[in-house]
Design an enzyme around this catalytic site. Structure first.
Site, PDB file in Angstrom:
ATOM      1  N   LYS A   1      -1.558 -56.482  71.191  1.00  0.00           N
ATOM      2  CA  LYS A   1      -1.066 -57.871  71.238  1.00  0.00           C
ATOM      3  C   LYS A   1      -0.130 -58.184  70.080  1.00  0.00           C
ATOM      4  O   LYS A   1       0.548 -59.213  70.087  1.00  0.00           O
ATOM      5  CB  LYS A   1      -2.265 -58.839  71.154  1.00  0.00           C
ATOM      6  CG  LYS A   1      -3.015 -58.982  72.447  1.00  0.00           C
ATOM      7  CD  LYS A   1      -2.553 -60.255  73.125  1.00  0.00           C
ATOM      8  CE  LYS A   1      -3.002 -60.331  74.560  1.00  0.00           C
ATOM      9  NZ  LYS A   1      -2.235 -61.291  75.320  1.00  0.00           N
TER      10      LYS A   1
ATOM     11  N   ASP B   1      -3.405 -43.450  76.058  1.00  0.00           N
ATOM     12  CA  ASP B   1      -3.885 -42.759  77.251  1.00  0.00           C
ATOM     13  C   ASP B   1      -5.405 -42.750  77.311  1.00  0.00           C
ATOM     14  O   ASP B   1      -6.065 -42.520  76.299  1.00  0.00           O
ATOM     15  CB  ASP B   1      -3.337 -41.324  77.258  1.00  0.00           C
ATOM     16  CG  ASP B   1      -3.576 -40.652  78.595  1.00  0.00           C
ATOM     17  OD1 ASP B   1      -3.567 -41.357  79.616  1.00  0.00           O
ATOM     18  OD2 ASP B   1      -3.769 -39.428  78.608  1.00  0.00           O
ATOM     19  N   ASP B   2      -5.936 -43.016  78.504  1.00  0.00           N
ATOM     20  CA  ASP B   2      -7.372 -42.866  78.717  1.00  0.00           C
ATOM     21  C   ASP B   2      -8.177 -43.781  77.790  1.00  0.00           C
ATOM     22  O   ASP B   2      -9.003 -43.309  76.998  1.00  0.00           O
ATOM     23  CB  ASP B   2      -7.757 -41.410  78.446  1.00  0.00           C
ATOM     24  CG  ASP B   2      -8.538 -40.832  79.590  1.00  0.00           C
ATOM     25  OD1 ASP B   2      -9.223 -41.619  80.266  1.00  0.00           O
ATOM     26  OD2 ASP B   2      -8.464 -39.615  79.810  1.00  0.00           O
TER      27      ASP B   2
ATOM     28  N   LYS C   1      -2.271 -40.575  86.176  1.00  0.00           N
ATOM     29  CA  LYS C   1      -1.963 -41.674  85.250  1.00  0.00           C
ATOM     30  C   LYS C   1      -1.225 -41.198  84.005  1.00  0.00           C
ATOM     31  O   LYS C   1      -0.196 -41.755  83.633  1.00  0.00           O
ATOM     32  CB  LYS C   1      -3.260 -42.367  84.799  1.00  0.00           C
ATOM     33  CG  LYS C   1      -4.100 -42.898  85.932  1.00  0.00           C
ATOM     34  CD  LYS C   1      -5.454 -43.363  85.439  1.00  0.00           C
ATOM     35  CE  LYS C   1      -6.288 -42.262  84.813  1.00  0.00           C
ATOM     36  NZ  LYS C   1      -6.700 -41.195  85.728  1.00  0.00           N
ATOM     37  N   THR C   2      -1.763 -40.153  83.379  1.00  0.00           N
ATOM     38  CA  THR C   2      -1.168 -39.669  82.134  1.00  0.00           C
ATOM     39  C   THR C   2       0.268 -39.213  82.368  1.00  0.00           C
ATOM     40  O   THR C   2       1.186 -39.561  81.619  1.00  0.00           O
ATOM     41  CB  THR C   2      -1.999 -38.500  81.564  1.00  0.00           C
ATOM     42  OG1 THR C   2      -3.355 -38.944  81.412  1.00  0.00           O
ATOM     43  CG2 THR C   2      -1.470 -38.047  80.228  1.00  0.00           C
TER      44      THR C   2
ATOM     45  N   LYS D   1      -3.647 -34.611  90.735  1.00  0.00           N
ATOM     46  CA  LYS D   1      -4.131 -33.560  89.831  1.00  0.00           C
ATOM     47  C   LYS D   1      -5.150 -32.678  90.536  1.00  0.00           C
ATOM     48  O   LYS D   1      -5.094 -31.448  90.438  1.00  0.00           O
ATOM     49  CB  LYS D   1      -4.762 -34.220  88.604  1.00  0.00           C
ATOM     50  CG  LYS D   1      -5.185 -33.298  87.495  1.00  0.00           C
ATOM     51  CD  LYS D   1      -5.780 -34.150  86.375  1.00  0.00           C
ATOM     52  CE  LYS D   1      -6.233 -33.356  85.184  1.00  0.00           C
ATOM     53  NZ  LYS D   1      -6.858 -34.264  84.174  1.00  0.00           N
TER      54      LYS D   1
HETATM   55  P1  ATP Z   1      -7.451 -37.841  84.282  1.00  0.00           P
HETATM   56  O1  ATP Z   1      -8.127 -38.874  85.132  1.00  0.00           O
HETATM   57  O2  ATP Z   1      -8.206 -36.556  84.205  1.00  0.00           O
HETATM   58  O3  ATP Z   1      -7.000 -38.367  82.959  1.00  0.00           O
HETATM   59  P2  ATP Z   1      -4.767 -38.238  85.220  1.00  0.00           P
HETATM   60  O4  ATP Z   1      -4.907 -39.299  86.260  1.00  0.00           O
HETATM   61  O5  ATP Z   1      -4.293 -38.662  83.883  1.00  0.00           O
HETATM   62  O6  ATP Z   1      -6.126 -37.423  85.092  1.00  0.00           O
HETATM   63  P3  ATP Z   1      -2.745 -36.272  84.964  1.00  0.00           P
HETATM   64  O7  ATP Z   1      -3.383 -35.668  83.784  1.00  0.00           O
HETATM   65  O8  ATP Z   1      -1.550 -37.115  84.755  1.00  0.00           O
HETATM   66  O9  ATP Z   1      -3.811 -37.135  85.806  1.00  0.00           O
HETATM   67  O10 ATP Z   1      -2.437 -35.080  85.954  1.00  0.00           O
HETATM   68  C1  ATP Z   1      -1.461 -35.124  86.930  1.00  0.00           C
HETATM   69  C2  ATP Z   1      -0.879 -33.752  87.118  1.00  0.00           C
HETATM   70  O11 ATP Z   1      -0.147 -33.722  88.334  1.00  0.00           O
HETATM   71  C3  ATP Z   1       0.110 -33.395  86.021  1.00  0.00           C
HETATM   72  O12 ATP Z   1       0.031 -32.002  85.792  1.00  0.00           O
HETATM   73  C4  ATP Z   1       1.465 -33.759  86.627  1.00  0.00           C
HETATM   74  O13 ATP Z   1       2.506 -32.949  86.096  1.00  0.00           O
HETATM   75  C5  ATP Z   1       1.222 -33.467  88.085  1.00  0.00           C
HETATM   76  N1  ATP Z   1       1.971 -34.338  89.000  1.00  0.00           N
HETATM   77  C6  ATP Z   1       2.754 -33.916  89.986  1.00  0.00           C
HETATM   78  N2  ATP Z   1       3.258 -34.939  90.678  1.00  0.00           N
HETATM   79  C7  ATP Z   1       2.792 -36.064  90.118  1.00  0.00           C
HETATM   80  C8  ATP Z   1       2.958 -37.442  90.415  1.00  0.00           C
HETATM   81  N3  ATP Z   1       3.700 -37.874  91.429  1.00  0.00           N
HETATM   82  N4  ATP Z   1       2.312 -38.328  89.642  1.00  0.00           N
HETATM   83  C9  ATP Z   1       1.539 -37.900  88.627  1.00  0.00           C
HETATM   84  N5  ATP Z   1       1.341 -36.610  88.303  1.00  0.00           N
HETATM   85  C10 ATP Z   1       1.961 -35.689  89.040  1.00  0.00           C
HETATM   86 MG    MG Z   2      -5.201 -38.675  82.035  1.00  0.00          MG
END
Ligand code: ATP
Ligand code: MG
Length: 267
Positions: A158, A130-131, A76-77, A235
């Site tokens: 909003k 984020d988050d 997501k991030t 991730k």
């Molecule tokens: P959390 O739930 O812990 O907050 P998250 O869902 O926010 O985790 P990210 O922190 O965005 O997940 O981690 C995703 C990781 O995977 C990053 O290091 C990003 O560079 C890598 N990545 C590689 N391909 C992708 C993709 N298609 N989409 C998202 N992230 C990707």
């Molecule tokens: Mg995140």
């Protein structure tokens, strides 16, 4: 004589803009880049780009907001950051909970308000919240959260930017149910969901793009995954690969598969 070069050099080295800059450590939010592991990735980015265009081009909608949900570690991030960076908007700010550790509720609200106020100084801005469940200090044991920060977030999301200013707000959360229960989902105009990697193709694509293991190892993994289903976030998958790569070469594939079984509910 001072020339443009000197000016640019001092911008580069001495002066940091007071509010947001494109390069502002956004890279750390997508440290491993964006791997196109399946159609869902491109369609999320495409949908994000549409919203950016809407903010930029439609006079009717100076404020557009979108909530990105997906499981823990689904990316997501990174995707929210990618959408923000792709927008090319001059002001981009990622508001992540790690920057607010130890802040009082009031300080958090003030920080969030400042982020939005700063964004209003630019004609085109993108703010990523984020988050959200961490921003509001949600704790499932209790359950507890900060109502003050929640209210502040909802109001800010909003709040129309001043005349002539345009803003895209991207929120992310891995707890869609919580946001729905709190009515926070209604603060966002639209919703994008990031699925987990589920098929052998998704996993294969990732391993290939990561240049993980040898190509023989990858074929072997592919054979053993054929027809099976997994549920793993990008991730987590990248982490599993990193761990398995530490194993001695004959053990790499079995280590990877057993980690994947534990982590991904491989069936
Ligand atoms: P959390 O739930 O812990 O907050 P998250 O869902 O926010 O985790 P990210 O922190 O965005 O997940 O981690 C995703 C990781 O995977 C990053 O290091 C990003 O560079 C890598 N990545 C590689 N391909 C992708 C993709 N298609 N989409 C998202 N992230 C990707
Ligand atoms: Mg995140």
């Amino acid at each position: 004589q001072v020339c443009r070069q000197d000016f640019m050099a001092s911008l580069e080295n001495d002066i940091k803009p007071a509010y947001g800059s494109k390069e502002e450590d956004v890279e750390r939010f997508m440290r491993n880049g964006i791997i196109m592991w399946g159609d869902a990735v491109q369609s999320t980015l495409d949908n994000g780009a549409l919203l950016c265009n809407q903010v930029q081009n439609s006079d009717k909608t100076p404020l557009v907001s979108v909530l990105i949900t997906g499981g823990v570690g689904s990316g997501k991030t990174a995707l929210a950051t990618k959408i923000a960076v792709n927008s090319g908007f001059p002001f981009i700010k990622i508001c992540a909970p790690d920057k607010l550790v130890g802040f009082s509720e009031a300080a958090k609200c003030q920080h969030l308000k400042k982020v939005f106020d700063d964004s209003y100084k630019s004609q085109l801005s993108c703010v990523v919240m984020d988050d959200i469940e961490k921003l509001i200090d949600y704790n499932p044991i209790g359950p507890r959260f900060s109502n003050t920060v929640t209210q502040a977030l909802m109001v800010l999301c909003k709040n129309l930017p001043p005349l002539g200013r345009r803003l895209l707000v991207i929120g992310t959360s891995s707890n869609q149910d919580l946001l729905r229960e709190m009515g926070m989902d209604k603060s966002f105009d639209s919703h994008l969901h990031i699925p987990s990697l589920s098929t052998e193709h998704h996993i294969n694509n990732t391993l290939e793009k990561l240049k993980a293991f040898t190509s023989d190892d990858r074929s072997s993994i592919s054979r053993q995954l054929k027809g099976r289903k997994a549920w793993v976030g990008i991730k987590s998958l990248i982490r599993i690969v990193g761990t398995a790569e530490q194993a001695e070469s004959p053990m790499r594939v079995p280590t990877f598969l057993s980690l994947l079984e534990d982590e991904a509910g491989l069936k």
